[in-house]
Design a protein around this motif. Structure first.
Motif, mmCIF file in Angstrom:
data_model
loop_
_atom_site.group_PDB
_atom_site.id
_atom_site.type_symbol
_atom_site.label_atom_id
_atom_site.label_comp_id
_atom_site.label_asym_id
_atom_site.label_seq_id
_atom_site.Cartn_x
_atom_site.Cartn_y
_atom_site.Cartn_z
ATOM 1 N N LEU A 1 0.811 -1.211 0.000
ATOM 2 C CA LEU A 1 0.000 0.000 0.000
ATOM 3 C C LEU A 1 0.849 1.268 0.000
ATOM 4 C CD1 LEU A 1 -2.835 -1.048 2.475
ATOM 5 C CD2 LEU A 1 -3.144 -0.358 0.093
ATOM 6 N N GLY A 2 2.156 1.115 0.082
ATOM 7 C CA GLY A 2 3.040 2.275 0.094
ATOM 8 C C GLY A 2 3.244 2.893 1.452
ATOM 9 N N ASP A 3 2.758 2.250 2.499
ATOM 10 C CA ASP A 3 2.931 2.738 3.861
ATOM 11 C C ASP A 3 4.220 2.132 4.414
ATOM 12 O OD1 ASP A 3 2.728 3.700 6.400
ATOM 13 O OD2 ASP A 3 0.824 2.733 6.891
ATOM 14 N N TYR A 4 5.348 2.708 4.027
ATOM 15 C CA TYR A 4 6.641 2.121 4.383
ATOM 16 C C TYR A 4 6.942 2.234 5.871
ATOM 17 C CZ TYR A 4 7.125 2.543 -0.662
ATOM 18 O OH TYR A 4 6.918 2.458 -2.023
ATOM 19 N N GLY A 5 6.464 3.290 6.512
ATOM 20 C CA GLY A 5 6.700 3.423 7.945
ATOM 21 C C GLY A 5 6.039 2.313 8.735
ATOM 22 N N SER A 6 4.769 2.018 8.421
ATOM 23 C CA SER A 6 4.079 0.928 9.125
ATOM 24 C C SER A 6 4.696 -0.420 8.793
ATOM 25 C CB SER A 6 2.590 0.930 8.751
ATOM 26 O OG SER A 6 1.985 2.139 9.155
ATOM 27 N N ALA A 7 5.085 -0.623 7.536
ATOM 28 C CA ALA A 7 5.744 -1.874 7.170
ATOM 29 C C ALA A 7 7.042 -2.040 7.961
ATOM 30 C CB ALA A 7 6.024 -1.895 5.671
ATOM 31 N N PHE A 8 7.763 -0.959 8.146
ATOM 32 C CA PHE A 8 9.002 -0.989 8.916
ATOM 33 C C PHE A 8 8.723 -1.393 10.368
ATOM 34 C CE2 PHE A 8 12.014 1.096 11.734
ATOM 35 C CZ PHE A 8 13.240 0.773 11.177
ATOM 36 N N GLU A 9 7.717 -0.807 10.967
ATOM 37 C CA GLU A 9 7.440 -1.073 12.378
ATOM 38 C C GLU A 9 6.943 -2.493 12.616
ATOM 39 O OE1 GLU A 9 8.194 0.733 14.892
ATOM 40 O OE2 GLU A 9 8.963 2.394 13.688
ATOM 41 N N TYR A 10 6.026 -2.977 11.776
ATOM 42 C CA TYR A 10 5.453 -4.306 12.013
ATOM 43 C C TYR A 10 6.444 -5.428 11.701
ATOM 44 C CZ TYR A 10 0.796 -2.374 12.772
ATOM 45 O OH TYR A 10 -0.282 -1.691 13.294
ATOM 46 N N SER A 11 7.353 -5.200 10.769
ATOM 47 C CA SER A 11 8.319 -6.250 10.430
ATOM 48 C C SER A 11 9.592 -6.170 11.262
ATOM 49 C CB SER A 11 8.678 -6.156 8.946
ATOM 50 O OG SER A 11 9.257 -4.902 8.646
ATOM 51 N N LYS A 12 9.774 -5.100 12.019
ATOM 52 C CA LYS A 12 11.026 -4.895 12.745
ATOM 53 C C LYS A 12 11.299 -5.948 13.809
ATOM 54 C CE LYS A 12 13.639 -1.380 15.271
ATOM 55 N NZ LYS A 12 13.645 0.012 15.782
ATOM 56 N N PRO A 13 10.336 -6.365 14.647
ATOM 57 C CA PRO A 13 10.685 -7.319 15.707
ATOM 58 C C PRO A 13 11.328 -8.596 15.201
ATOM 59 C CG PRO A 13 8.539 -6.343 16.134
ATOM 60 C CD PRO A 13 8.941 -5.895 14.778
ATOM 61 N N ALA A 14 10.747 -9.200 14.165
ATOM 62 C CA ALA A 14 11.318 -10.442 13.637
ATOM 63 C C ALA A 14 12.300 -10.190 12.504
ATOM 64 C CB ALA A 14 10.195 -11.371 13.144
ATOM 65 N N GLY A 15 12.113 -9.087 11.781
ATOM 66 C CA GLY A 15 12.962 -8.852 10.616
ATOM 67 C C GLY A 15 14.315 -8.285 10.948
ATOM 68 N N SER A 16 14.398 -7.413 11.939
ATOM 69 C CA SER A 16 15.681 -6.772 12.235
ATOM 70 C C SER A 16 16.715 -7.755 12.761
ATOM 71 C CB SER A 16 15.468 -5.650 13.258
ATOM 72 O OG SER A 16 14.928 -6.168 14.465
ATOM 73 N N ARG A 17 16.257 -8.817 13.411
ATOM 74 C CA ARG A 17 17.206 -9.814 13.906
ATOM 75 C C ARG A 17 17.379 -11.002 12.956
ATOM 76 N NH1 ARG A 17 12.596 -10.651 17.338
ATOM 77 N NH2 ARG A 17 11.677 -12.729 17.017
ATOM 78 N N GLY A 18 16.686 -10.962 11.805
ATOM 79 C CA GLY A 18 16.854 -12.009 10.799
ATOM 80 C C GLY A 18 16.270 -13.331 11.190
ATOM 81 N N GLY A 19 15.258 -13.343 12.054
ATOM 82 C CA GLY A 19 14.690 -14.602 12.507
ATOM 83 C C GLY A 19 13.667 -15.183 11.554
ATOM 84 N N GLN A 20 13.014 -14.348 10.760
ATOM 85 C CA GLN A 20 12.005 -14.819 9.801
ATOM 86 C C GLN A 20 12.277 -14.164 8.454
ATOM 87 O OE1 GLN A 20 9.085 -13.772 8.113
ATOM 88 N NE2 GLN A 20 7.909 -15.677 8.027
ATOM 89 N N LEU A 21 12.382 -14.989 7.414
ATOM 90 C CA LEU A 21 12.816 -14.488 6.116
ATOM 91 C C LEU A 21 11.836 -13.467 5.550
ATOM 92 C CD1 LEU A 21 14.673 -14.463 3.708
ATOM 93 C CD2 LEU A 21 13.561 -16.536 2.874
ATOM 94 N N GLY A 22 10.541 -13.742 5.638
ATOM 95 C CA GLY A 22 9.562 -12.816 5.095
ATOM 96 C C GLY A 22 9.630 -11.454 5.770
ATOM 97 N N CYS A 23 9.703 -11.443 7.080
ATOM 98 C CA CYS A 23 9.796 -10.174 7.802
ATOM 99 C C CYS A 23 11.099 -9.447 7.488
ATOM 100 C CB CYS A 23 9.681 -10.428 9.311
ATOM 101 S SG CYS A 23 8.021 -10.887 9.861
#
Length: 841
Positions: free
Chosen positions: A58-80
């Motif tokens: 949807l182009g809401d990059y800020g929200s995408a950043f926040e919701y994917s950060k817990p699992a994505g920033s540490r590389g625990g889940q590939l999709g996130c």
């Protein structure tokens, strides 16, 4: 009262709803259900991935950043991690995105999804090629050029269809061998074999056209095949320390090879040690089966990378089956149509061929070892010559004497025990027993029809042979004579396996994209003539596409052939009236051609249709600039840079307007902003040099003109500017070298030829200057400066009549310069008087 449903079932239903709306591009609906899913299954990283994916689309990059950060920033889940990195790229938070992708490398380093995206299946998680391309973009934004180039190169080695990685390398000015990029590689071959495993049996796997290895390598299944990159020169001019196998299909994972080529990348585990867990598995969203990763690692070779079946057994010799009392050869046709192999089901023979012709060893052996039920089914399927079902007989029981038809068949059996698939599909072997096991009657034939299709070609060109009643001996004689003449029948075209068709399609596309890539690469180096020649080799339907026409128009624009370029951009407006990309170039072309009305019409069209695009505001700014309203033009260009701060051309146009207003400090700032946005934007480098030249800082002007010329070495204007600066620095000989080079690049350029002639006159080479001016006079006969310079030249040669003649022409063409021209004519008379006085003294 209904019982409370299982929480797992509710989660599965919500997940399916999210996938359904994502596939149908109903993004707000998908976001709504993703929020419900995240509320019910709040601890699941997959729920967080789907929710952040909806925000990203949807182009809401800020929200995408926040919701994917817990699992994505540490590389625990590939999709996130992937969504988090994409959001970081959009938000210019490059370092966080790089960290997330590096931490999740074990999850994507061994993945390859090529050929696994169909209408009924999806691979939502990225593979190594996509992840490496994203990592390259992050490194490029982080201004780590070396690592960005390496990532883009690895992405193209894994998947040559990664067009974004290729164009990024071209835009960065990286030298490549394009012909070695767009070609089949082991990754793609293994993907085809995974999709069509039934086409690779023991015979076809040895002679398949998919195998690009040498014959000795194909005959050694234990030897790991050499990859495409190691067989051919490296397309990126690197010397690899070892052959590249890539991803899932090699003993070395892609992450290990990246670590070896780039020692600064730390904490990169081997691809072989990661990617097996639940996070590495793709999420199936369709009915197609997903191949287990553990099966993929069973054999490191290319041929069996995706194979789920055991290798075929070697051909068996003829042996006697005890209990049946008859000899049986594995080359004999199947006795029952109820037992068929996977290949015969995949490739049915045409209805016109009445015999079972595809001989499979595994099916024959299975038929002989079948139980009494299959034997009973086989017996019921036998028919007489008239097509009636043969009743059950006691002689068919095990231990009964051998049938006469089988003995006859054994007598006329060919000597060769290895029939290729092509031979088996040409014509049916002889024998009465084969006639009894023919296929069901075609719809176009009546059950009691007397016509037969014995000996008919697959294409059906021959007429059916009318079958006459005959006794048993006559039929046997006919069968034997038919077998004896099999070799005289011309070879028939067999059915082509799907894998061969897919490989041919891939090669066609790779050749097509090789032309696209070569043209784009040539244009990125500003080799416009080569780019035009390559693009003109494309098929006509491709030439009519907006992207190709924009590339051709851009090539003409870089050559300053504005009339030709305008034709292509005008055609783009007809084919794709809503396209706004490249329209800033079209508006500049109209500005150079002084088409004020056309430019104003284009600007209003673009503003009405795509007023949020920076290209539309650039067109509007050029329209105001042509109307000499520089303030309105500056407002339009500022709006374009607000919409896209990385749009370098808008900064350059803004700097041009400041130069027109003699606001040099503001112009320098605009040009420098353009260089920051794109370091290879030579127009901004040229603008800075132009400002320094006006300010008298010739050293700085030379530096920036030279930098622009290194980016675009075929631009005659840039080379001429360098010569002009050297001329002002009192270095005419060095300036002449640049003027000569510019004239060679642009023989029709009047400005470069004029400056070359003037420098030749300054150096005293009058005859060479005269030659240049005569050519220039034919090119621009109405240019006053040319005739004025010719008058001065003839004056120096003591040809008074020709000098006065050209001074007079210059006076008629430019009356405003009459004072200067009259002084030049008077100086001729003074020189003549001085010459006469010196002779009489």
């Amino acid at each position: 009262m209904a019982s409370k449903p299982s929480n797992t079932c509710v989660v599965n239903q919500l997940r399916q709803l999210v996938y359904y709306h994502l596939d149908n591009n109903l993004l707000k609906n998908a976001l709504f259900y993703a929020e419900r899913l995240a509320a019910i299954d709040s601890r699941s990283t997959e729920s967080a991935h789907l929710l952040s994916q909806c925000h990203l689309r949807l182009g809401d990059y800020g929200s995408a950043f926040e919701y994917s950060k817990p699992a994505g920033s540490r590389g625990g889940q590939l999709g996130c991690a992937y969504v988090f990195a994409q959001a970081c790229l959009a938000l210019h938070r490059y370092k966080e995105g790089i960290s997330a992708m590096e931490k999740s490398r074990a999850l994507w380093g061994a993945k390859n999804n090529f050929g696994r995206h169909t209408a009924t299946s999806r691979q939502l998680l990225p593979d190594a090629a996509a992840a490496t391309c994203l990592l390259g973009k992050l490194y490029h934004g982080y201004e780590d050029r070396i690592k960005a180039i390496r990532c883009f190169e690895e992405s193209l080695k894994l998947n040559p269809f990664m067009w974004d990685a290729f164009t990024s390398l071209c835009d960065m000015g990286v030298h490549m061998r394009v012909n070695n990029i767009f070609k089949m590689n082991p990754e793609m071959e293994a993907a085809i074999k995974a999709i069509y495993p039934e086409d690779f049996d023991s015979q076809s796997s040895r002679g398949s056209t998919l195998s690009t290895m040498p014959e000795q390598e194909r005959n050694r299944p234990s030897t790991r095949p050499t990859s495409v990159v190691s067989e051919t020169p490296d397309p990126f001019n690197h010397v690899p320390t070892r052959g590249f196998a890539g991803g899932l299909f090699g003993t070395l994972g892609m992450s290990q090879k990246l670590n070896e080529s780039n020692p600064s990348l730390t904490n990169i585990p081997a691809a072989g040690g990661g990617g097996i867990g639940p996070e590495a598995m793709e999420t199936p969203t369709g009915p197609s089966a997903i191949i287990d990763a553990t099966q993929n690692r069973r054999d490191p070779g290319i041929v069996s990378a995706y194979s789920t079946e055991a290798p075929p057994a070697p051909a068996r010799k003829t042996r006697t089956l005890q209990g049946l009392g008859m000899d049986f050869s594995v080359d004999a046709p199947k006795m029952s149509r109820g037992i068929s192999t996977k290949r015969s089901q995949k490739l049915p023979m045409p209805r016109a061929v009445p015999y079972e012709e595809h001989v499979e060893e595994s099916a024959a052996a299975h038929a002989l070892r079948s139980n009494s039920v299959s034997s009973h089914a086989t017996q019921e399927r036998k028919r007489t010559i008239s097509g009636q079902v043969v009743p059950r007989q006691s002689s068919e029981d095990p231990g009964a004497p051998q049938r006469r038809s089988v003995r006859l068949f054994n007598q006329i059996r060919p000597t060769s025990t290895k029939l290729s698939s092509a031979t088996s599909s040409v014509g049916p072997p002889g024998g009465r027993e084969l006639k009894k096991t023919r296929q069901p009657i075609s719809k176009i034939m009546r059950p009691n029809s007397t016509t037969s299709t014995v000996g008919r070609q697959v294409s059906g060109n021959r007429k059916p042979v009318e079958q006459e009643p005959m006794d048993v001996d006559q039929r046997e004689t006919s069968s034997r004579s038919w077998v004896g003449t099999v070799t005289s029948i011309p070879p028939l075209k067999t059915l082509e396996p799907d894998s061969v068709k897919q490989e041919a399609a891939l090669k066609f596309l790779l050749d097509l994209f090789k032309t696209f890539g070569s043209g784009y690469f040539a244009l990125s180096k500003f080799e416009c003539a080569d780019a035009l020649q390559l693009y003109n080799q494309l098929p006509r339907q491709q030439l009519e596409t907006p992207w190709v026409m924009a590339q051709i128009g851009r090539a003409y624009y870089e050559q300053a052939a504005y009339v030709e370029a305008e034709k292509y951009y005008r055609r783009i407006r007809q084919v794709a009236p809503t396209r706004y990309e490249d329209m800033e170039i079209y508006s500049t072309i109209l500005w150079h051609l002084k088409r004020e009305t056309d430019l104003a019409f284009l600007a209003h069209e673009l503003i009405d249709s795509s007023w949020k695009s920076p290209q539309a505001w650039c067109a509007l700014g050029n329209s105001w600039s042509l109307a000499r309203d520089h303030e309105q033009a500056l407002k339009s260009f500022r709006r374009a840079t607000q919409l896209d701060p990385s749009f370098a051309y808008a900064f350059t146009l803004q700097g041009h307007e400041h130069v027109a207003n003699e606001e040099y400090e503001k112009a320098l700032k605009s040009y420098r902003d353009g260089i920051t946005a794109d370091k290879r934007h030579y127009n901004a480098w040229y603008g800075v040099g132009r400002v320094y030249e006006k300010l008298g800082s010739y050293d700085k002007a030379f530096f920036h003109f030279d930098a622009a010329s290194r980016i675009n070495p075929t631009n005659a204007v840039l080379i001429c500017c360098i010569g002009t600066v050297l001329e002002k620095q009192k270095d005419p000989r060095q300036a002449l070298a640049y003027f000569t080079k510019a004239t060679d690049l642009a023989p029709r350029s009047t400005l470069t030829r004029f400056k070359k002639a003037r420098t030749l006159m300054a150096l005293g080479d009058l005859h060479a200057a005269l030659s240049e001016l005569n050519v220039l006079k034919d090119m621009a006969p109405d240019e006053a400066m040319v005739h004025f310079l010719l008058g001065r030249l003839y004056k120096s040669l003591r040809e008074r009549g020709l000098a006065v003649h050209h001074f007079t022409i210059a006076l008629n063409l430019d009356p405003k310069a009459s004072q200067q021209i009259k002084e030049a004519i008077e100086s001729i008379e003074e020189d003549d008087e001085d010459y006469e006085n010196s002779m009489t003294a």
